[in-house]
Design an enzyme around this catalytic site. Structure first.
Site, PDB file in Angstrom:
ATOM      1  N   ASN A  31      -1.851 -36.216   7.361  1.00 51.73           N
ATOM      2  CA  ASN A  31      -1.460 -34.829   7.599  1.00 51.73           C
ATOM      3  C   ASN A  31      -0.614 -34.780   8.876  1.00 51.73           C
ATOM      4  OD1 ASN A  31      -1.340 -32.130   8.348  1.00 51.73           O
ATOM      5  ND2 ASN A  31      -3.472 -31.687   7.817  1.00 51.73           N
ATOM      6  N   CYS A  43       0.137 -26.002  10.724  1.00 52.06           N
ATOM      7  CA  CYS A  43       0.550 -26.521   9.402  1.00 52.06           C
ATOM      8  C   CYS A  43       1.533 -25.597   8.698  1.00 52.06           C
ATOM      9  CB  CYS A  43      -0.671 -26.725   8.515  1.00 52.06           C
ATOM     10  SG  CYS A  43      -1.874 -27.805   9.273  1.00 52.06           S
ATOM     11  N   HIS A  71       2.129 -28.255   1.783  1.00 54.01           N
ATOM     12  CA  HIS A  71       1.720 -28.946   3.003  1.00 54.01           C
ATOM     13  C   HIS A  71       0.702 -30.012   2.612  1.00 54.01           C
ATOM     14  CE1 HIS A  71      -0.093 -29.966   6.702  1.00 54.01           C
ATOM     15  NE2 HIS A  71      -1.211 -29.315   6.452  1.00 54.01           N
TER      16      HIS A  71
HETATM   17  O1  UT7 Z   1      -3.896 -29.132   7.548  1.00 54.09           O
HETATM   18  C1  UT7 Z   1      -4.608 -28.007   7.919  1.00 54.09           C
HETATM   19  C2  UT7 Z   1      -5.638 -27.686   6.957  1.00 54.09           C
HETATM   20  N1  UT7 Z   1      -6.620 -28.709   6.880  1.00 54.09           N
HETATM   21  C3  UT7 Z   1      -7.279 -28.876   5.766  1.00 54.09           C
HETATM   22  O2  UT7 Z   1      -7.007 -28.192   4.814  1.00 54.09           O
HETATM   23  C4  UT7 Z   1      -8.405 -29.870   5.728  1.00 54.09           C
HETATM   24  C5  UT7 Z   1      -9.536 -29.335   4.924  1.00 54.09           C
HETATM   25  N2  UT7 Z   1     -10.725 -30.151   4.927  1.00 54.09           N
HETATM   26  C6  UT7 Z   1     -10.784 -31.403   4.424  1.00 54.09           C
HETATM   27  O3  UT7 Z   1      -9.790 -31.949   4.005  1.00 54.09           O
HETATM   28  C7  UT7 Z   1     -12.129 -32.074   4.321  1.00 54.09           C
HETATM   29  O4  UT7 Z   1     -13.124 -31.154   4.669  1.00 54.09           O
HETATM   30  C8  UT7 Z   1     -12.250 -33.327   5.220  1.00 54.09           C
HETATM   31  C9  UT7 Z   1     -11.382 -34.451   4.684  1.00 54.09           C
HETATM   32  C10 UT7 Z   1     -11.870 -33.014   6.635  1.00 54.09           C
HETATM   33  C11 UT7 Z   1     -13.690 -33.851   5.206  1.00 54.09           C
HETATM   34  O5  UT7 Z   1     -14.107 -34.114   3.899  1.00 54.09           O
HETATM   35  P1  UT7 Z   1     -15.479 -33.535   3.342  1.00 54.09           P
HETATM   36  O6  UT7 Z   1     -15.605 -34.000   1.972  1.00 54.09           O
HETATM   37  O7  UT7 Z   1     -15.486 -32.065   3.598  1.00 54.09           O
HETATM   38  O8  UT7 Z   1     -16.544 -34.296   4.229  1.00 54.09           O
HETATM   39  P2  UT7 Z   1     -17.605 -33.709   5.267  1.00 54.09           P
HETATM   40  O9  UT7 Z   1     -16.931 -33.230   6.494  1.00 54.09           O
HETATM   41  O10 UT7 Z   1     -18.497 -32.748   4.530  1.00 54.09           O
HETATM   42  O11 UT7 Z   1     -18.427 -35.002   5.609  1.00 54.09           O
HETATM   43  C12 UT7 Z   1     -19.227 -35.686   4.639  1.00 54.09           C
HETATM   44  C13 UT7 Z   1     -19.877 -36.891   5.285  1.00 54.09           C
HETATM   45  C14 UT7 Z   1     -20.611 -36.572   6.574  1.00 54.09           C
HETATM   46  O12 UT7 Z   1     -21.748 -37.371   6.625  1.00 54.09           O
HETATM   47  P3  UT7 Z   1     -23.182 -36.773   6.195  1.00 54.09           P
HETATM   48  O13 UT7 Z   1     -23.438 -35.631   7.144  1.00 54.09           O
HETATM   49  O14 UT7 Z   1     -23.055 -36.363   4.776  1.00 54.09           O
HETATM   50  O15 UT7 Z   1     -24.087 -37.943   6.418  1.00 54.09           O
HETATM   51  C15 UT7 Z   1     -19.658 -36.993   7.649  1.00 54.09           C
HETATM   52  O16 UT7 Z   1     -20.303 -37.368   8.846  1.00 54.09           O
HETATM   53  O17 UT7 Z   1     -18.879 -37.840   5.642  1.00 54.09           O
HETATM   54  C16 UT7 Z   1     -19.015 -38.195   7.031  1.00 54.09           C
HETATM   55  N3  UT7 Z   1     -17.678 -38.464   7.553  1.00 54.09           N
HETATM   56  C17 UT7 Z   1     -17.113 -39.683   7.498  1.00 54.09           C
HETATM   57  N4  UT7 Z   1     -17.547 -40.862   7.037  1.00 54.09           N
HETATM   58  C18 UT7 Z   1     -16.711 -41.907   7.121  1.00 54.09           C
HETATM   59  C19 UT7 Z   1     -16.811 -37.595   8.121  1.00 54.09           C
HETATM   60  N5  UT7 Z   1     -15.670 -38.240   8.455  1.00 54.09           N
HETATM   61  C20 UT7 Z   1     -15.836 -39.527   8.086  1.00 54.09           C
HETATM   62  C21 UT7 Z   1     -15.018 -40.670   8.161  1.00 54.09           C
HETATM   63  N6  UT7 Z   1     -15.488 -41.826   7.663  1.00 54.09           N
HETATM   64  N7  UT7 Z   1     -13.760 -40.629   8.680  1.00 54.09           N
END
Ligand code: UT7
Length: 337
Positions: free
Chosen positions: A294, A118, A264
């Site tokens: 992204n 990135c 980014h």
């Molecule tokens: O570009 C390089 C740098 N990258 C970044 O900066 C990305 C940084 N991270 C993020 O943007 C976020 O962490 C994500 C968008 C990747 C994820 O969002 P989050 O709010 O951190 O969600 P999470 O990973 O904590 O997941 C929450 C819940 C989980 O379910 P439970 O365990 O709470 O039941 C996941 O299984 O959301 C679930 N989940 C989804 N549900 C529906 C994860 N992905 C999905 C999905 N659709 N696509």
């Protein structure tokens, strides 16, 4: 000391593949929803490449042609190519040489590939800046291009990552500038490899006994991107403001001097956090993640090119580019346009 020059971005351009993939489309092939994706990331749709039409290198070339036209230059003027990508056409050689072939034909110029995910475009820009500043080259082509769509786990198992990434390319021409009042004022680059595995594709890796095995493919763990999302998020919201402030402070400037911040595009929540914590009005921060997701090394030059097209960047404006991502790496560039 020999005379140093200044470098400007004389032209910017971008290209995105035609095929639009909406959140609805993804929810038909994995357990996800438009609501979840929009709420957590701000993404509404992304582009996926068309096999046989788009390649990582040729998307970069298409973006480069736009940038060249806007700079009033031709491929003949380019003396060096810096190509940033995490999704190159081949394991080796790098995609930069493919750009040389397609764009330059018989003219042989140096082509360097940058692998800083990135942060790749800002790293690449900093390399170009050094070559132009010292007088070595007058015009350097910098490209960020990615095809993520062929490397994602498009099942529910991979939904935490696969809904985020998209394909696309952006380019800039870094040119020698005679005007003292303009130019790339500074670039700041960082890495912290202790977090290398928090956001990575591990296979096929050269240090394994077997580079690529049937098990690796069957288990499908290391061949797809792994991201410790929450962890990456926490680092991102710290490093972004830090590296932007580093750029401003080293030039005796503050956030209120900024005309445009081009971060980014990782997550709308990250962009909003940076904007609010730095007290910047909405119109001074570029966000296009809703359209493209992204696109890693391509995200900044696509955003920059769109902002330029929309008339959001005028001569004399103070523009800051900032990135954070896999490595971890993070970087900023401050430009007096
Ligand atoms: O570009 C390089 C740098 N990258 C970044 O900066 C990305 C940084 N991270 C993020 O943007 C976020 O962490 C994500 C968008 C990747 C994820 O969002 P989050 O709010 O951190 O969600 P999470 O990973 O904590 O997941 C929450 C819940 C989980 O379910 P439970 O365990 O709470 O039941 C996941 O299984 O959301 C679930 N989940 C989804 N549900 C529906 C994860 N992905 C999905 C999905 N659709 N696509």
């Amino acid at each position: 000391m020999a005379k140093m020059f200044r470098s400007i971005l004389s032209g910017v351009g971008h290209y995105v593949p035609e095929k639009i993939v909406t959140n609805e489309d993804l929810s038909k092939i994995m357990e996800t929803s438009d609501e979840w994706i929009q709420l957590r990331t701000g993404i509404k749709e992304r582009r996926h490449f068309t096999p046989g039409v788009d390649t990582c290198a040729n998307m970069g070339v298409k973006a480069a042609r736009v940038a060249l036209e806007r700079a009033g230059l031709s491929p003949d003027d380019i003396e060096f190519i810096v190509f940033a990508t995490l999704s190159p056409d081949y394991f080796f050689p790098g995609s930069g040489v493919l750009v040389q072939k397609e764009l330059m034909g018989d003219k042989t110029v140096g082509a360097l590939d940058v692998r800083d995910q990135c942060s790749g475009f800002v790293y690449a820009l900093s390399v170009a800046d050094q070559f132009v500043k010292t007088g070595m080259y007058k015009h350097v082509l910098v490209i960020g291009s990615e095809i993520h769509s062929t490397g994602l786990d498009m099942t529910t198992r991979g939904r935490g990552v696969s809904v985020i990434f998209g394909d696309g390319a952006g380019a800039a021409i870094v040119s020698r500038c005679e005007d003292e009042g303009r130019g790339i004022l500074s670039t700041h680059l960082h890495s912290e490899g202790q977090y290398a595995e928090e956001l990575a594709v591990l296979d096929p890796g050269s240090s394994r006994e077997v580079r690529l095995s049937k098990e690796m493919i069957d288990e499908a763990t290391g061949i797809y991107p792994y991201m410790n999302g929450n962890y990456v998020f926490k680092h991102a919201v710290t490093r972004f403001p830090e590296v932007i402030n580093e750029a401003l402070a080293s030039n005796g400037l503050s956030a209120s001097d900024l005309d445009l911040l081009v971060p980014h595009q990782a997550n709308l929540r990250i962009t909003t956090y940076i904007r609010e914590s730095m007290n910047l009005p909405e119109e001074r921060v570029v966000s296009n993640i809703h359209k493209y997701g992204n696109t890693t090394a391509a995200s900044i030059p696509i955003a920059l090119s769109e902002a330029w097209e929309a008339g959001r960047i005028k001569p004399g404006d103070l523009v800051c580019l900032a990135a954070f991502g896999s490595g971890f790496t993070w970087a900023s560039a401050l430009i007096k346009w």
